[in-house]
Enzyme design. Sequence first.
Site, PDB file in Angstrom:
ATOM      1  N   GLU A 297      -8.668 -32.026 -20.531  1.00  0.00           N
ATOM      2  CA  GLU A 297      -8.176 -32.330 -21.885  1.00  0.00           C
ATOM      3  C   GLU A 297      -8.713 -31.334 -22.917  1.00  0.00           C
ATOM      4  O   GLU A 297      -8.096 -31.101 -23.949  1.00  0.00           O
ATOM      5  CB  GLU A 297      -8.582 -33.768 -22.264  1.00  0.00           C
ATOM      6  CG  GLU A 297      -7.821 -34.317 -23.457  1.00  0.00           C
ATOM      7  CD  GLU A 297      -7.943 -35.837 -23.588  1.00  0.00           C
ATOM      8  OE1 GLU A 297      -7.833 -36.552 -22.572  1.00  0.00           O
ATOM      9  OE2 GLU A 297      -8.154 -36.304 -24.708  1.00  0.00           O
ATOM     10  N   HIS A 326     -12.588 -34.401   4.995  1.00  0.00           N
ATOM     11  CA  HIS A 326     -11.573 -34.940   5.912  1.00  0.00           C
ATOM     12  C   HIS A 326     -10.249 -35.155   5.186  1.00  0.00           C
ATOM     13  O   HIS A 326      -9.421 -35.946   5.627  1.00  0.00           O
ATOM     14  CB  HIS A 326     -12.089 -36.242   6.522  1.00  0.00           C
ATOM     15  CG  HIS A 326     -13.398 -36.045   7.226  1.00  0.00           C
ATOM     16  ND1 HIS A 326     -13.486 -35.741   8.558  1.00  0.00           N
ATOM     17  CD2 HIS A 326     -14.675 -36.024   6.749  1.00  0.00           C
ATOM     18  CE1 HIS A 326     -14.763 -35.586   8.896  1.00  0.00           C
ATOM     19  NE2 HIS A 326     -15.503 -35.742   7.810  1.00  0.00           N
ATOM     20  N   LYS A 440       2.033 -40.581 -27.406  1.00  0.00           N
ATOM     21  CA  LYS A 440       1.523 -41.755 -28.131  1.00  0.00           C
ATOM     22  C   LYS A 440       2.514 -42.178 -29.205  1.00  0.00           C
ATOM     23  O   LYS A 440       2.804 -43.358 -29.386  1.00  0.00           O
ATOM     24  CB  LYS A 440       0.190 -41.422 -28.815  1.00  0.00           C
ATOM     25  CG  LYS A 440      -1.019 -41.526 -27.930  1.00  0.00           C
ATOM     26  CD  LYS A 440      -2.278 -41.432 -28.788  1.00  0.00           C
ATOM     27  CE  LYS A 440      -3.528 -41.459 -27.927  1.00  0.00           C
ATOM     28  NZ  LYS A 440      -4.755 -41.284 -28.684  1.00  0.00           N
TER      29      LYS A 440
HETATM   30  O1  PA5 Z   1     -11.327 -37.448 -25.346  1.00  0.00           O
HETATM   31  C1  PA5 Z   1     -10.578 -38.039 -26.090  1.00  0.00           C
HETATM   32  O2  PA5 Z   1     -10.602 -37.894 -27.314  1.00  0.00           O
HETATM   33  C2  PA5 Z   1      -9.584 -39.063 -25.546  1.00  0.00           C
HETATM   34  O3  PA5 Z   1      -9.498 -39.027 -24.167  1.00  0.00           O
HETATM   35  C3  PA5 Z   1     -10.000 -40.444 -25.981  1.00  0.00           C
HETATM   36  O4  PA5 Z   1     -11.268 -40.742 -25.482  1.00  0.00           O
HETATM   37  C4  PA5 Z   1      -9.001 -41.510 -25.544  1.00  0.00           C
HETATM   38  O5  PA5 Z   1      -7.695 -41.163 -25.926  1.00  0.00           O
HETATM   39  C5  PA5 Z   1      -9.364 -42.842 -26.175  1.00  0.00           C
HETATM   40  O6  PA5 Z   1      -9.431 -42.709 -27.561  1.00  0.00           O
HETATM   41  P1  PA5 Z   1     -10.179 -43.734 -28.470  1.00  0.00           P
HETATM   42  O7  PA5 Z   1     -11.620 -43.672 -28.130  1.00  0.00           O
HETATM   43  O8  PA5 Z   1      -9.905 -43.274 -29.857  1.00  0.00           O
HETATM   44  O9  PA5 Z   1      -9.605 -45.082 -28.183  1.00  0.00           O
END
Ligand code: PA5
Length: 466
Positions: A297, A326, A440
Site C-alpha cells: 500500500e 512445499h 471506497k
Molecule cells: O494503512 C492505511 O492507512 C489503511 O490500510 C488503513 O489502515 C485502513 O484503510 C483502515 O483505515 P482506518 O484506520 O481509518 O479505519
Amino acid sequence: MSEVTLNYGNILRPRLDGSEGVDPDRLAPGGELATRFATALRELRQREEAGELGFLELPDNETLSRQVLEVADSFGQWFENLVVVGIGGSSLGGRAVAEALLGPHWNEDSDEARDHFPRLYFLENADPDSTAALLDRLDLRRTLFNVVSKSGGTAETLAQFMVIEEALEAELGEEGVRGHLLFTTDPEEGALRALAREREIPALPVPPNVGGRFSVLSPVGLLPAAATGVDVEALLNGAREMRDRCLNPDLSRNPAGLLAVLLHAADTDLGRSVHVFMPYADRLRALALWYQQLWGESLGKRLPEGGREAGVGPTPLPALGAVDQHSLLQLLMEGPQDKVVVFLRVARRERPLAIPRTHQDKAALAYLGGHTLEELLDTELRATVEALRLEGRPSLTLEVEALDAHALGALFMLWQVTTVLAGSLYGVNPLNQPGVELGKGLTSGLLGREGIARPALEPDDGHWTA
Ligand code: PA5
C-alpha cells in the site's frame, strides 16, 4: 536483549553466479546505491522535520504509552474477552504482536495459563459469517470491544460497530453498552471521535501524523498488547534502538538503508519485482501479512507526473517457512526470474524440542533422531538459501536472536523506515493511498451515503453460469 542482523551477501554478484545480483561496488561510498540512499535519507529527514513521520517518535512518546497502560489497567483482568474491531493498518499490527508474543493457543489456554488476561480476537473483515459466529460464542457481559479506526470513517469497521452495539444493547440494555466499548481513533477528527464525545465512550488517540499501516507502535497495536500482558516497554525499546540505527548516514551500518536500496535495485535493475517475505516461524505469519500491507500500500503508486501507465512498486508476497517450501519454493527456484526473497530466521527458540532416537532401523527416520525441531527448521532455511543461490536467485536473510517483544519492536521499526526510504527511491509518497479511495467512494455511493451520487455500475457483459 536480542539483536537483529541483516545478511545480504546472497543478493550480491560475487556470491550469485556472476551475472545476476547487485555489484557490491555500488554500495561503497560514492557508489550509485550509496548516493541513492543518501538522497532518500535526506528526504526522510526533511519529512521528519516537517512532522510527517509520526511513527518515528512513537517509541519516545511516554505520555501515550502510559495512557495505553492506564487504560489497559483500568479494565484490569475483569473482561474475559477483548475484541479488536478494525481493518488493514488498524488490525494487522496488533495481530502480528499477538501472534508473535502470545503464541498460537492463547485463546484456548486456561485463565491461569493466561494469567487471567483476556482472550483476544480480531474482527477485521465485514464478513457476516465470522462476525455472527464470534458474537454468538462470546459472553457479551464479559467482553470489551476496542473499535479501531484512524479516520473514524471506514465502512467495514463502522458497520461492525453498529452490529456489535445492537447486540450489546440487546444483552445489557442501553445503559450497559458504554462500559463494553473502547475506541482508538484520531484525537479530534472523524465519526468515532464525535461519538466518543457524545456518549462519553473512552477513546485512545492515534496521533494525526501516524497513518494506519505505520500505527502498530501507537495505541492501535499497544492497547491489545498491554491488555494481554505483553511487555510494551520492551517493544518500544526495541523499536527505538532500531530507529536510531536506521537513521545512520553510513549505508554499511544502516539496515533499513541496505534493505531499501537492495530491494529497490532488485526490482528496478534486476527485474525482481515480487518481494517475498518468508519468516521461518509460525508465530511470524501475521508479521508477514503486516509487511504485505505496508510494502504494497505504501509503494504501489502512480508516479506523480504520470498517467495510468506510470505505476511503480513491488508486489509483496508473504510466505512461511518451512511450510511454503512445499508450496511456493518450486516457483521461487525455477519460475520466472522476477522474485527476491527476504528470509527471517529466529536463532534461538523457547523450546527446541528434541527428536527422539527411535526407528534406528529405518533410514528415512533414523537420521532425524538426536536432532531438534529447531535444528530441522533452521537447516531447511539454510539449505533453501543455498539452493536459491546456486540457481543464481537472490535473497536476503534477517535474523533475530530470539522472538521477544524487543526483537519484534525492532522488526516493525526496521520495515517502516525501510518503506519510507523505498518510497523516495521509487519516487512515490509512501504515506498515502489515493488508489483505495475510488473503490471506497463507489461503495458508499452504492449504499446510498448522503451527499455522494449513486454511481451507475457498468454491467459485466461477459459471464458464464452453470
Ligand atoms: O494503512 C492505511 O492507512 C489503511 O490500510 C488503513 O489502515 C485502513 O484503510 C483502515 O483505515 P482506518 O484506520 O481509518 O479505519
